[in-house]
Design a protein around this motif. Structure first.
Motif, mmCIF file in Angstrom:
data_model
loop_
_atom_site.group_PDB
_atom_site.id
_atom_site.type_symbol
_atom_site.label_atom_id
_atom_site.label_comp_id
_atom_site.label_asym_id
_atom_site.label_seq_id
_atom_site.Cartn_x
_atom_site.Cartn_y
_atom_site.Cartn_z
ATOM 1 N N GLU A 251 -13.899 -17.601 -3.953
ATOM 2 C CA GLU A 251 -14.729 -17.260 -2.934
ATOM 3 C C GLU A 251 -14.075 -17.074 -1.572
ATOM 4 O OE1 GLU A 251 -17.288 -20.708 -3.162
ATOM 5 O OE2 GLU A 251 -18.578 -19.648 -4.564
ATOM 6 N N MET A 252 -12.801 -17.087 -1.502
ATOM 7 C CA MET A 252 -12.142 -17.117 -0.148
ATOM 8 C C MET A 252 -11.181 -15.439 -0.294
ATOM 9 S SD MET A 252 -12.135 -20.320 1.273
ATOM 10 C CE MET A 252 -10.595 -20.922 1.669
ATOM 11 N N VAL A 253 -10.759 -15.271 0.920
ATOM 12 C CA VAL A 253 -9.940 -13.974 0.868
ATOM 13 C C VAL A 253 -8.470 -14.787 0.729
ATOM 14 C CG1 VAL A 253 -8.514 -12.629 2.496
ATOM 15 C CG2 VAL A 253 -11.117 -12.669 2.957
ATOM 16 N N ASN A 254 -7.830 -14.201 -0.471
ATOM 17 C CA ASN A 254 -6.492 -14.884 -0.972
ATOM 18 C C ASN A 254 -5.495 -14.289 -0.356
ATOM 19 O OD1 ASN A 254 -7.560 -17.230 -2.455
ATOM 20 N ND2 ASN A 254 -8.508 -15.703 -3.589
ATOM 21 N N ILE A 255 -4.637 -14.777 0.451
ATOM 22 C CA ILE A 255 -3.203 -14.085 0.652
ATOM 23 C C ILE A 255 -2.187 -14.878 0.290
ATOM 24 C CG2 ILE A 255 -1.993 -13.416 2.703
ATOM 25 C CD1 ILE A 255 -4.241 -13.314 4.488
ATOM 26 N N LEU A 256 -1.434 -13.847 -0.569
ATOM 27 C CA LEU A 256 -0.107 -14.832 -1.415
ATOM 28 C C LEU A 256 1.113 -14.400 -0.504
ATOM 29 C CD1 LEU A 256 1.245 -16.108 -3.804
ATOM 30 C CD2 LEU A 256 1.409 -13.824 -4.721
ATOM 31 N N ILE A 321 -2.363 -11.090 -11.486
ATOM 32 C CA ILE A 321 -3.376 -10.617 -12.711
ATOM 33 C C ILE A 321 -4.633 -11.594 -12.586
ATOM 34 C CG2 ILE A 321 -3.297 -11.120 -15.099
ATOM 35 C CD1 ILE A 321 -0.378 -10.431 -15.102
ATOM 36 N N THR A 322 -4.930 -12.438 -11.622
ATOM 37 C CA THR A 322 -5.915 -13.122 -11.492
ATOM 38 C C THR A 322 -7.181 -12.241 -11.026
ATOM 39 O OG1 THR A 322 -5.591 -13.942 -9.431
ATOM 40 C CG2 THR A 322 -4.887 -15.525 -11.083
ATOM 41 N N GLY A 323 -6.764 -11.022 -10.303
ATOM 42 C CA GLY A 323 -7.555 -10.185 -9.693
ATOM 43 C C GLY A 323 -8.382 -10.726 -8.346
ATOM 44 N N ALA A 324 -7.672 -11.672 -7.923
ATOM 45 C CA ALA A 324 -8.390 -12.312 -6.713
ATOM 46 C C ALA A 324 -7.475 -12.436 -5.639
ATOM 47 C CB ALA A 324 -8.887 -13.888 -7.256
ATOM 48 N N ILE A 325 -6.373 -11.640 -5.404
ATOM 49 C CA ILE A 325 -5.596 -11.775 -4.409
ATOM 50 C C ILE A 325 -5.895 -10.359 -3.800
ATOM 51 C CG2 ILE A 325 -2.997 -11.738 -3.690
ATOM 52 C CD1 ILE A 325 -3.470 -14.340 -5.036
ATOM 53 N N GLU A 326 -6.114 -10.674 -2.408
ATOM 54 C CA GLU A 326 -6.412 -9.424 -1.443
ATOM 55 C C GLU A 326 -5.085 -9.080 -0.963
ATOM 56 O OE1 GLU A 326 -9.052 -11.985 -1.765
ATOM 57 O OE2 GLU A 326 -9.640 -10.147 -2.735
ATOM 58 N N ALA A 327 -4.054 -9.598 -0.708
ATOM 59 C CA ALA A 327 -2.743 -9.110 -0.294
ATOM 60 C C ALA A 327 -1.623 -10.011 -0.729
ATOM 61 C CB ALA A 327 -2.673 -9.080 1.315
ATOM 62 N N VAL A 328 -0.603 -9.275 -1.391
ATOM 63 C CA VAL A 328 0.629 -10.121 -1.306
ATOM 64 C C VAL A 328 1.499 -9.694 -0.363
ATOM 65 C CG1 VAL A 328 2.921 -10.363 -3.111
ATOM 66 C CG2 VAL A 328 0.452 -9.874 -3.946
ATOM 67 N N VAL A 329 1.977 -10.797 0.561
ATOM 68 C CA VAL A 329 3.009 -10.354 1.465
ATOM 69 C C VAL A 329 4.000 -10.870 1.184
ATOM 70 C CG1 VAL A 329 2.970 -10.526 4.038
ATOM 71 C CG2 VAL A 329 0.866 -10.830 2.807
ATOM 72 N N HIS A 347 -7.234 -4.623 -7.233
ATOM 73 C CA HIS A 347 -7.375 -4.022 -5.671
ATOM 74 C C HIS A 347 -6.658 -4.779 -4.727
ATOM 75 C CE1 HIS A 347 -8.521 -8.289 -5.356
ATOM 76 N NE2 HIS A 347 -8.806 -8.114 -3.852
ATOM 77 N N THR A 348 -5.492 -5.340 -5.015
ATOM 78 C CA THR A 348 -4.372 -5.967 -4.454
ATOM 79 C C THR A 348 -3.726 -4.992 -3.510
ATOM 80 O OG1 THR A 348 -4.270 -7.705 -6.108
ATOM 81 C CG2 THR A 348 -2.694 -7.963 -4.364
ATOM 82 N N ARG A 349 -3.417 -5.247 -2.187
ATOM 83 C CA ARG A 349 -2.350 -4.789 -1.532
ATOM 84 C C ARG A 349 -1.070 -5.445 -1.507
ATOM 85 N NH1 ARG A 349 -4.496 -0.779 1.962
ATOM 86 N NH2 ARG A 349 -2.279 0.040 1.644
ATOM 87 N N PHE A 350 -0.141 -4.579 -1.566
ATOM 88 C CA PHE A 350 1.239 -5.182 -1.706
ATOM 89 C C PHE A 350 1.969 -4.698 -0.348
ATOM 90 C CE2 PHE A 350 5.672 -5.021 -2.290
ATOM 91 C CZ PHE A 350 6.152 -6.247 -2.699
ATOM 92 N N ILE A 351 2.240 -5.619 0.500
ATOM 93 C CA ILE A 351 2.737 -5.466 1.810
ATOM 94 C C ILE A 351 4.326 -5.878 1.688
ATOM 95 C CG2 ILE A 351 2.440 -5.856 4.193
ATOM 96 C CD1 ILE A 351 -0.513 -6.607 3.383
ATOM 97 N N LEU A 382 -5.681 -6.837 7.263
ATOM 98 C CA LEU A 382 -5.824 -5.786 6.122
ATOM 99 C C LEU A 382 -6.519 -6.566 4.751
ATOM 100 C CD1 LEU A 382 -3.465 -3.200 6.591
ATOM 101 C CD2 LEU A 382 -3.341 -3.897 4.134
ATOM 102 N N ALA A 383 -5.726 -7.652 4.789
ATOM 103 C CA ALA A 383 -6.269 -8.656 3.546
ATOM 104 C C ALA A 383 -7.645 -8.903 3.727
ATOM 105 C CB ALA A 383 -5.513 -9.850 3.448
#
Ligand code: XCC
Ligand code: SF4
Length: 632
Positions: A251-256, A321-329, A347-351, A382-383
């Motif tokens: 339910e959150m914006v996930n930033i890894l 692969i969880t499909g729930a990460i908005e951005a990998v930083v 939909h994940t952005r890779f930064i 962005l995330a």
């Protein structure tokens, strides 16, 4: 995909099934595509140092070509390849440290880079003999200290300042054997020179130069990285966190955040805390912003802020692969180049953010000390804006997470020990005396630093966990860093309840001191914390650390950094057990030097052992022999 059981924790199975369903490629597919790995490379006997080559000599002595075109034999080729791994590993830790010191040099009272542990700033300034270390204005002192630290990388004369933390007996050995490291850049450069075509050919000389370079990592780059991160971001204290893929919140914006350097991570945390960002996330339909960490930057964040740990090295793909990460930083090190492509499946952005680790494929936002917070704000925005692009049908977060305790810096460990200093242990407040007392009394049999990565040559986390569980059962306290620490977190070993898995002695120590039997000491540069702790113990007893019943273990290592670490740990007098065999077996001479002969001049050696149970048996024998020799 390989069908063997890949993973010790059950998270992987579901993840990999989902990957297949989503048409996402993982490391397992690529590993299968590699088929049998090259036997020459595995033995370390392939040389491509010059363009007359590549030359490969026989991995089995007495069969096939024995020399490359220039005449280099297996000993030389193996030693050069190994030395280059040390140089690369040292450069990675140390260059990370340099960025931290630069940030300190940029620090000012109004932040965002500012001095958060002033006591430590003054302590280290005094240790480095800056005049008026306790009275100088904070930022004048911080900038002066930062300059001195920058000189540790390139000073023309002298050896690393932190070496003085070791007992005299050890310093004498370093001087005698000429492995006291000089400027860090010099050690790396000179080793690259030595391993150039037509330079050093003597394998023992190469090994010794490699060890000195590794020493410039442990007592130079890594120690600077740790101590200066503490000055800037605070010395870690014990705190609760949570680990494994289940910390990703649907339910959150996930930033890894993945990588190593706390500079980027700290700024992203700051940016994500701003009320406008949180409001923006809510406006997009999320409950808030959830930052999760991975690999060493995950350790840095969890031990200073309790940020949740999404997983260790192997799990970087699984997170996406969880499909729930908005951005990998990401910043630097241990980032699969496969990630941007994988991110496109979702939909994940890779930064990527560092010139040193630009990874093509999606987005690059350069992070610098001058503009750090603005860069971080751009990333967070962005995330947040990416949240509505999430495809609900592709979201599947394994419902597995584990509570964990983290943040045991040396200072925090000593604080915990102070709580048990009483009439029986009257002196020793503010020292490691209670720890040495229980070791000397035999209540605990010794201590082990369990560190390092994951490697598909070992079942994921299995070697880490087996080694730790077997050791605590036998009353050996474990301190952990890096991906080993995250394996321990996921397995529940970083909890007070884990004392139930201990032998009687360690159980009692955990209960009295109120600590887990496996202590999270941070990221891989924080192995310098372990070094410091061991040396405080040795110093208290006025002995060479090589005499103490302590070992270093890397059950599943893979990176060049781990090779640098192993060299400085052995160089510091601590036997080091490797669960993945380094690529040196093509030279029986070099192998013997590492596993036996080095003992004679350094007082410690490497042990190669793939089977974690057998490894623990060897370790116990080692620790008990040390005890006998000490007469304890
Ligand atoms: Fe990298 Fe440091 Fe190894 Fe983990 S443990 S895979 S080096 S993140 Ni350092
Ligand atoms: Fe071959 Fe020697 Fe060149 Fe290596 S340095 S590639 S062994 S010729």
């Amino acid at each position: 995909m390989s069908n063997e059981v890949l993973n010790y924790d059950k998270v992987a199975e579901a993840s990999l099934v989902k990957a297949q369903r989503d048409g996402a490629e993982t490391m397992w597919d690529r590993r299968a595509a590699q088929k049998t790995q090259c036997g020459f490379g595995e033995a370390g006997v392939c040389c491509r140092i010059c363009a007359m080559g590549p030359c490969r000599v026989s991995p089995v002595p007495g069969k096939g070509a024995e020399r490359g075109i220039c005449g280099a034999n297996a000993d030389t080729i193996v030693a050069r390849n190994f030395a280059r791994m040390v140089a690369a590993g040292t450069s990675a830790h140390s260059d990370h440290a340099r960025d931290i010191v630069h940030a300190l040099h940029h620090s000012k009272a109004e932040g965002p880079f500012k001095v958060r542990d002033e006591a430590k700033l003054r302590r280290i300034a005094a240790e480095w003999e800056i005049a008026d270390a306790d009275t100088k204005e904070t930022y004048a002192l911080a900038h002066e200290l930062a300059l001195m630290a920058l000189e540790e990388f390139g000073k023309p004369f002298g050896t690393q300042r932190f070496l003085k933390r070791a007992p005299q007996a050890r310093q004498d050995i370093w001087a005698r054997e000429d492995i006291a490291p000089r400027a860090i850049d010099q050690e790396v450069t000179t080793l690259m020179h030595s391993t150039h075509m037509g330079c050093a050919a003597d394998y023992e000389s190469l090994f010794r130069r490699g060890m000195r370079t590794g020493m410039s990592d442990g007592w130079g780059g890594s120690m600077i990285g740790t101590e200066f991160s503490d000055i800037l971001y605070g010395t870690p204290t014990a705190r609760a966190s949570s680990s494994n893929l289940g910390v990703i919140d649907a339910e959150m914006v996930n930033i890894l955040i993945h990588g190593h350097d706390p500079n980027l991570a700290e700024m992203v945390i700051l940016a994500a805390q701003s009320p406008e960002m949180v409001e923006m996330a809510k406006a997009k339909g999320a409950k808030g912003i959830n930052i999760v960490g991975m690999c060493c930057t995950g350790n840095e964040m969890t031990m200073r802020h309790g940020i949740k740990i999404a997983g260790n090295f192997y799990q970087q793909e699984m997170c996406i692969i969880t499909g729930a990460i908005e951005a990998v930083v990401v910043d630097v090190q241990c980032i699969f180049p496969a990630l941007p492509e994988l991110a496109k499946t979702y939909h994940t952005r890779f930064i990527s953010t560092s010139q040193k680790a630009k990874i093509a494929g999606d987005m690059y936002i350069e992070f610098s000390e001058a503009t750090g917070l603005d860069n971080a704000a751009e990333i967070v925005k962005l995330a947040v804006e990416n949240f509505p692009n999430r495809d609900a049908a592709k979201v599947e977060i394994p419902d597995i997470k584990q509570d964990t305790m983290v943040g045991y810096s040396v200072e925090t460990i000593i604080q915990h020990l102070d709580a048990v200093v009483n009439s029986q242990l009257e002196d020793g407040l503010g020292t490691v005396k209670p720890l040495t007392d229980v070791i000397y009394a035999g209540v605990i049999r010794g201590a082990a630093g369990v560190v390092g990565c994951n490697n598909p040559k070992q079942q994921h986390d299995y070697a880490h966990i087996t080694v730790m569980e077997e050791l605590i059962k036998r009353d050996v306290i474990c301190v952990v860093t890096g991906c080993a620490a995250q394996a321990a977190a996921k397995a529940g070993l970083l909890t007070l309840e884990a004392k139930e898995k201990c032998g009687r002695g360690l159980f009692e120590v955990c209960e009295r001191v109120n600590i887990p039997p496996v202590l999270h000491m941070g990221s891989c540069v924080d192995i310098s914390r372990i070094l410091h702790l061991v040396n405080l113990c040795a110093d208290l007893k006025e002995i060479d650390p090589a005499l103490l019943p302590v070992v270093g273990i890397a059950p599943e290592w893979m990176s060049e950094k781990a090779v640098a670490i192993a060299n400085y740990v052995v160089g510091s007098g601590i036997n080091t057990y490797l669960g993945v065999i380094p690529q040196v077996l093509g030279s029986p001479n070099f192998t013997k030097l590492m596993t036996e002969d080095v003992q004679e001049f350094i007082g410690a050696h490497f042990v190669f052992e793939k089977d974690p149970i057998v490894m623990v048996d060897k370790i116990m024998e080692d620790l008990e022999a040390k005890r006998v020799a000490l007469g304890i």
